[in-house]
Design a protein around this motif. Structure first.
Motif, PDB file in Angstrom:
ATOM      1  N   LEU A   1       1.104  -1.090  -0.213  1.00  0.00           N
ATOM      2  CA  LEU A   1       0.438  -0.490  -0.130  1.00  0.00           C
ATOM      3  C   LEU A   1       1.052   1.496   0.115  1.00  0.00           C
ATOM      4  CD1 LEU A   1      -2.582  -1.273   2.266  1.00  0.00           C
ATOM      5  CD2 LEU A   1      -2.802  -0.779   0.035  1.00  0.00           C
ATOM      6  N   ALA A   2       2.082   1.277   0.478  1.00  0.00           N
ATOM      7  CA  ALA A   2       2.810   2.265   1.057  1.00  0.00           C
ATOM      8  C   ALA A   2       3.457   2.285  -0.721  1.00  0.00           C
ATOM      9  CB  ALA A   2       4.097   2.359   1.684  1.00  0.00           C
ATOM     10  N   ALA A   3       4.236   1.502  -1.001  1.00  0.00           N
ATOM     11  CA  ALA A   3       4.932   2.073  -2.651  1.00  0.00           C
ATOM     12  C   ALA A   3       3.198   2.273  -3.169  1.00  0.00           C
ATOM     13  CB  ALA A   3       5.497   0.751  -3.008  1.00  0.00           C
ATOM     14  N   SER A   4       2.587   1.604  -3.635  1.00  0.00           N
ATOM     15  CA  SER A   4       1.197   1.917  -4.387  1.00  0.00           C
ATOM     16  C   SER A   4       1.101   3.492  -3.939  1.00  0.00           C
ATOM     17  CB  SER A   4       0.487   0.806  -4.350  1.00  0.00           C
ATOM     18  OG  SER A   4      -0.192   1.147  -3.877  1.00  0.00           O
ATOM     19  N   ALA A   5       0.936   3.726  -3.079  1.00  0.00           N
ATOM     20  CA  ALA A   5       0.928   5.739  -2.916  1.00  0.00           C
ATOM     21  C   ALA A   5       1.785   6.250  -3.435  1.00  0.00           C
ATOM     22  CB  ALA A   5       0.465   5.537  -1.557  1.00  0.00           C
ATOM     23  N   ALA A   6       3.251   5.258  -3.300  1.00  0.00           N
ATOM     24  CA  ALA A   6       4.133   6.746  -3.631  1.00  0.00           C
ATOM     25  C   ALA A   6       4.444   6.647  -4.849  1.00  0.00           C
ATOM     26  CB  ALA A   6       5.543   6.138  -3.340  1.00  0.00           C
ATOM     27  N   VAL A   7       4.239   5.271  -5.654  1.00  0.00           N
ATOM     28  CA  VAL A   7       3.846   5.431  -6.876  1.00  0.00           C
ATOM     29  C   VAL A   7       3.309   6.144  -8.177  1.00  0.00           C
ATOM     30  CG1 VAL A   7       3.896   3.944  -9.424  1.00  0.00           C
ATOM     31  CG2 VAL A   7       5.084   3.048  -7.631  1.00  0.00           C
ATOM     32  N   ALA A   8       1.849   6.621  -7.209  1.00  0.00           N
ATOM     33  CA  ALA A   8       0.502   6.726  -7.601  1.00  0.00           C
ATOM     34  C   ALA A   8       0.994   8.517  -8.715  1.00  0.00           C
ATOM     35  CB  ALA A   8      -0.582   7.762  -6.585  1.00  0.00           C
ATOM     36  N   LEU A   9       2.576   9.181  -7.445  1.00  0.00           N
ATOM     37  CA  LEU A   9       2.721  10.650  -8.235  1.00  0.00           C
ATOM     38  C   LEU A   9       3.570  10.520  -9.124  1.00  0.00           C
ATOM     39  CD1 LEU A   9       3.499  11.544  -4.426  1.00  0.00           C
ATOM     40  CD2 LEU A   9       1.946  11.935  -5.243  1.00  0.00           C
ATOM     41  N   VAL A  10       4.468   9.477  -9.366  1.00  0.00           N
ATOM     42  CA  VAL A  10       5.011   8.919 -10.738  1.00  0.00           C
ATOM     43  C   VAL A  10       4.210   8.273 -11.977  1.00  0.00           C
ATOM     44  CG1 VAL A  10       7.202   8.035 -11.874  1.00  0.00           C
ATOM     45  CG2 VAL A  10       7.328   8.551  -8.953  1.00  0.00           C
ATOM     46  N   PRO A  11       3.828   9.060 -13.138  1.00  0.00           N
ATOM     47  CA  PRO A  11       2.698   8.607 -14.309  1.00  0.00           C
ATOM     48  C   PRO A  11       3.903   7.918 -15.120  1.00  0.00           C
ATOM     49  CG  PRO A  11       3.506  11.350 -14.540  1.00  0.00           C
ATOM     50  CD  PRO A  11       4.383  10.898 -12.981  1.00  0.00           C
ATOM     51  N   THR A  12       3.923   6.528 -14.768  1.00  0.00           N
ATOM     52  CA  THR A  12       4.410   6.019 -15.652  1.00  0.00           C
ATOM     53  C   THR A  12       3.734   4.918 -15.728  1.00  0.00           C
ATOM     54  OG1 THR A  12       5.406   4.377 -13.730  1.00  0.00           O
ATOM     55  CG2 THR A  12       6.894   6.055 -15.498  1.00  0.00           C
ATOM     56  N   PRO A  13       3.839   4.002 -17.076  1.00  0.00           N
ATOM     57  CA  PRO A  13       2.889   3.322 -17.998  1.00  0.00           C
ATOM     58  C   PRO A  13       2.374   1.768 -16.800  1.00  0.00           C
ATOM     59  CG  PRO A  13       4.197   4.387 -19.489  1.00  0.00           C
ATOM     60  CD  PRO A  13       4.578   5.092 -18.586  1.00  0.00           C
ATOM     61  N   GLY A  14       1.630   1.423 -15.620  1.00  0.00           N
ATOM     62  CA  GLY A  14       1.456   0.607 -15.659  1.00  0.00           C
ATOM     63  C   GLY A  14       1.846   0.686 -14.213  1.00  0.00           C
ATOM     64  N   GLY A  15       2.832   1.553 -13.861  1.00  0.00           N
ATOM     65  CA  GLY A  15       3.778   1.879 -12.618  1.00  0.00           C
ATOM     66  C   GLY A  15       5.235   0.953 -13.161  1.00  0.00           C
ATOM     67  N   ILE A  16       4.923   0.312 -14.559  1.00  0.00           N
ATOM     68  CA  ILE A  16       6.009  -0.574 -15.035  1.00  0.00           C
ATOM     69  C   ILE A  16       7.820   0.449 -14.799  1.00  0.00           C
ATOM     70  CG2 ILE A  16       7.651  -1.098 -16.924  1.00  0.00           C
ATOM     71  CD1 ILE A  16       5.169  -2.434 -17.405  1.00  0.00           C
ATOM     72  N   GLY A  17       8.813   0.201 -13.116  1.00  0.00           N
ATOM     73  CA  GLY A  17       9.768   0.727 -13.306  1.00  0.00           C
ATOM     74  C   GLY A  17       9.522   0.988 -12.103  1.00  0.00           C
ATOM     75  N   SER A  18       9.036   2.206 -11.936  1.00  0.00           N
ATOM     76  CA  SER A  18       8.993   3.007 -10.960  1.00  0.00           C
ATOM     77  C   SER A  18       8.020   2.097  -9.284  1.00  0.00           C
ATOM     78  CB  SER A  18       8.292   4.102 -10.558  1.00  0.00           C
ATOM     79  OG  SER A  18       6.575   4.268 -11.118  1.00  0.00           O
ATOM     80  N   MET A  19       6.530   0.888 -10.111  1.00  0.00           N
ATOM     81  CA  MET A  19       6.821   0.650  -9.251  1.00  0.00           C
ATOM     82  C   MET A  19       7.741  -0.235  -8.878  1.00  0.00           C
ATOM     83  SD  MET A  19       3.722   0.005  -6.845  1.00  0.00           S
ATOM     84  CE  MET A  19       2.694  -1.612  -6.278  1.00  0.00           C
ATOM     85  N   ASP A  20       7.702  -0.713  -9.514  1.00  0.00           N
ATOM     86  CA  ASP A  20       8.704  -2.448  -9.355  1.00  0.00           C
ATOM     87  C   ASP A  20       9.633  -1.868  -7.873  1.00  0.00           C
ATOM     88  OD1 ASP A  20       7.302  -3.063 -11.265  1.00  0.00           O
ATOM     89  OD2 ASP A  20       9.666  -4.045 -12.526  1.00  0.00           O
ATOM     90  N   ALA A  21      10.615  -0.641  -7.914  1.00  0.00           N
ATOM     91  CA  ALA A  21      11.601   0.072  -7.319  1.00  0.00           C
ATOM     92  C   ALA A  21      10.958   0.066  -6.109  1.00  0.00           C
ATOM     93  CB  ALA A  21      12.166   0.948  -7.959  1.00  0.00           C
ATOM     94  N   ALA A  22       9.895   1.293  -6.710  1.00  0.00           N
ATOM     95  CA  ALA A  22       8.993   1.280  -4.596  1.00  0.00           C
ATOM     96  C   ALA A  22       8.761  -0.067  -4.240  1.00  0.00           C
ATOM     97  CB  ALA A  22       7.763   2.240  -5.080  1.00  0.00           C
ATOM     98  N   LEU A  23       8.152  -1.207  -4.604  1.00  0.00           N
ATOM     99  CA  LEU A  23       8.118  -2.474  -4.025  1.00  0.00           C
ATOM    100  C   LEU A  23       9.448  -2.994  -3.065  1.00  0.00           C
ATOM    101  CD1 LEU A  23       5.577  -4.343  -5.815  1.00  0.00           C
ATOM    102  CD2 LEU A  23       5.339  -3.463  -3.159  1.00  0.00           C
ATOM    103  N   VAL A  24      10.798  -3.020  -3.920  1.00  0.00           N
ATOM    104  CA  VAL A  24      11.556  -3.496  -3.345  1.00  0.00           C
ATOM    105  C   VAL A  24      12.221  -2.548  -2.071  1.00  0.00           C
ATOM    106  CG1 VAL A  24      13.825  -3.309  -4.484  1.00  0.00           C
ATOM    107  CG2 VAL A  24      12.343  -4.239  -5.479  1.00  0.00           C
ATOM    108  N   VAL A  25      11.983  -1.160  -1.975  1.00  0.00           N
ATOM    109  CA  VAL A  25      12.356  -0.338  -1.279  1.00  0.00           C
ATOM    110  C   VAL A  25      11.928  -0.505  -0.370  1.00  0.00           C
ATOM    111  CG1 VAL A  25      12.616   2.102  -0.337  1.00  0.00           C
ATOM    112  CG2 VAL A  25      13.027   0.863  -2.492  1.00  0.00           C
ATOM    113  N   ALA A  26      10.011  -1.094  -0.688  1.00  0.00           N
ATOM    114  CA  ALA A  26       9.542  -0.803   0.765  1.00  0.00           C
ATOM    115  C   ALA A  26       9.347  -2.325   1.208  1.00  0.00           C
ATOM    116  CB  ALA A  26       7.590  -0.920  -0.014  1.00  0.00           C
ATOM    117  N   LEU A  27       9.896  -3.341   0.902  1.00  0.00           N
ATOM    118  CA  LEU A  27       9.870  -4.481   1.439  1.00  0.00           C
ATOM    119  C   LEU A  27      11.091  -5.124   2.189  1.00  0.00           C
ATOM    120  CD1 LEU A  27       8.813  -7.359  -1.433  1.00  0.00           C
ATOM    121  CD2 LEU A  27       7.404  -6.432   1.030  1.00  0.00           C
ATOM    122  N   VAL A  28      12.674  -4.190   1.736  1.00  0.00           N
ATOM    123  CA  VAL A  28      13.350  -3.818   2.444  1.00  0.00           C
ATOM    124  C   VAL A  28      13.138  -3.302   4.045  1.00  0.00           C
ATOM    125  CG1 VAL A  28      15.869  -3.019   2.517  1.00  0.00           C
ATOM    126  CG2 VAL A  28      14.854  -3.968   0.921  1.00  0.00           C
TER     127      VAL A  28
END
Length: 317
Positions: free
Chosen positions: A249-276
């Protein structure tokens, strides 16, 4: 009787629209081929029962989206076509900047169903508002229930919170200034808000619609988070399920501010950071995110694109 002749130019445009999503899928797949290869490699070593649970959870997200879309509008939409449209909208959303693909597909679908543009636009706005409120409420509730789920210091560098809030405030002030200075824009926004508020009152006067709207809006992120939890269990990520859900939920909230297609790239990075930040090792967290994105993005992309092309050809959208 003579058959009605469809202009050849219109047929060519429709054929191009049917083929365009496949071209975009090929471009996206080539650009992210290393991610695809790594993700498929991790899937081979995972526990398959948990992966099947993640696939099932992903499939249910389209049902939740269909409920939310129907709950956002008073007019009754055809159920099967609505569900197919959400599947196709998911593919479109991964090919265009965040939200634009799904919004365009659903706007066209409602137009074909005879919904006026003002009401369909209001329904899109209500859908987005319900999704935002539901995700925020879930995130706040889980943070209160599990205050140690994320190490916030790992998410934001020292001194980054102040500039971030200042930037967001500056954008809000700039938007408000433009709205106040441009009369035609202000009139258009006020007219849209009046229509949106009237549609929202009509929806909430019907308990079935309100239940579909808010139930679907809450179910959607929970199902996506459950998919991440299942992949984490499949790959042995040593993070409690509730903490993984907070990380998602925290990663998806952060990615909502970055308009990339489907969150590809930005969502991946945010999820890795959040899980760490939730306590997972970097290597395992990266493997979990790659496998999760394979299941939720790449596997449905081709069938979703086929569905999108079929709906365009059948004039459902």
């Amino acid at each position: 009787m003579t058959a009605v002749q469809v202009p050849r130019g219109r047929l060519k445009v429709r054929q191009i629209l049917c083929l365009l999503p496949f071209v975009l899928v090929g471009v996206v797949a080539v650009r992210h081929r290393s991610v695809l290869a790594d993700g498929l490699g991790h899937l081979r070593t995972a526990e398959w029962p948990w992966l099947l649970a993640a696939v099932g959870s992903t499939c249910l997200t389209w049902v939740a989206a269909a409920f939310t879309r129907q709950g956002a509008i008073v007019a009754r939409l055809p159920r099967l076509r609505l569900l197919a449209t959400q599947f196709a909208a998911g593919a479109a959303n991964h090919l265009l900047p965040t939200g634009l693909g799904a919004s365009a597909v659903n706007l066209r679908f409602m137009a074909v169903c005879g919904v006026p543009l003002a009401r369909s636009s209001a329904a899109l706005a209500l859908y987005g508002l319900a999704q935002t409120v539901a995700r925020t409420a879930l995130l706040v509730a889980l943070f209160l229930a599990f205050p140690g789920a994320l190490r916030l210091g790992a998410l934001l560098p020292d001194g980054a919170l102040g500039p971030l809030l200042a930037a967001l405030g500056g954008v809000a002030v700039l938007a408000a200034g433009v709205l106040l200075c441009v009369r035609r824009l202000r009139s258009a926004v006020c007219a849209f808000l009046r229509t949106a508020l009237a549609e929202a009152r009509s929806v909430h006067s019907r308990p079935v619609r309100a239940l579909a709207l808010w139930g679907g809006a809450l179910a959607f992120p929970l199902l996506q988070g459950a998919g991440l939890v299942a992949v984490g269990r499949a790959l042995g990520l040593p993070v409690p399920p509730a903490h993984m859900l907070v990380a998602y939920l925290a990663a998806s909230a952060a990615v909502a501010l970055v308009p990339t297609p489907g969150g590809i790239g930005s969502m991946d990075a945010a999820l890795v950071v959040a899980l760490v930040a939730a306590g997972g090792p970097m290597a395992v967290a990266t493997a979990v995110v790659l496998a999760f994105r394979i299941i939720t993005v790449w596997l449905p992309l081709v069938p979703g694109t086929l569905t999108l092309g079929a709906l365009v050809r059948l004039k459902v959208i």
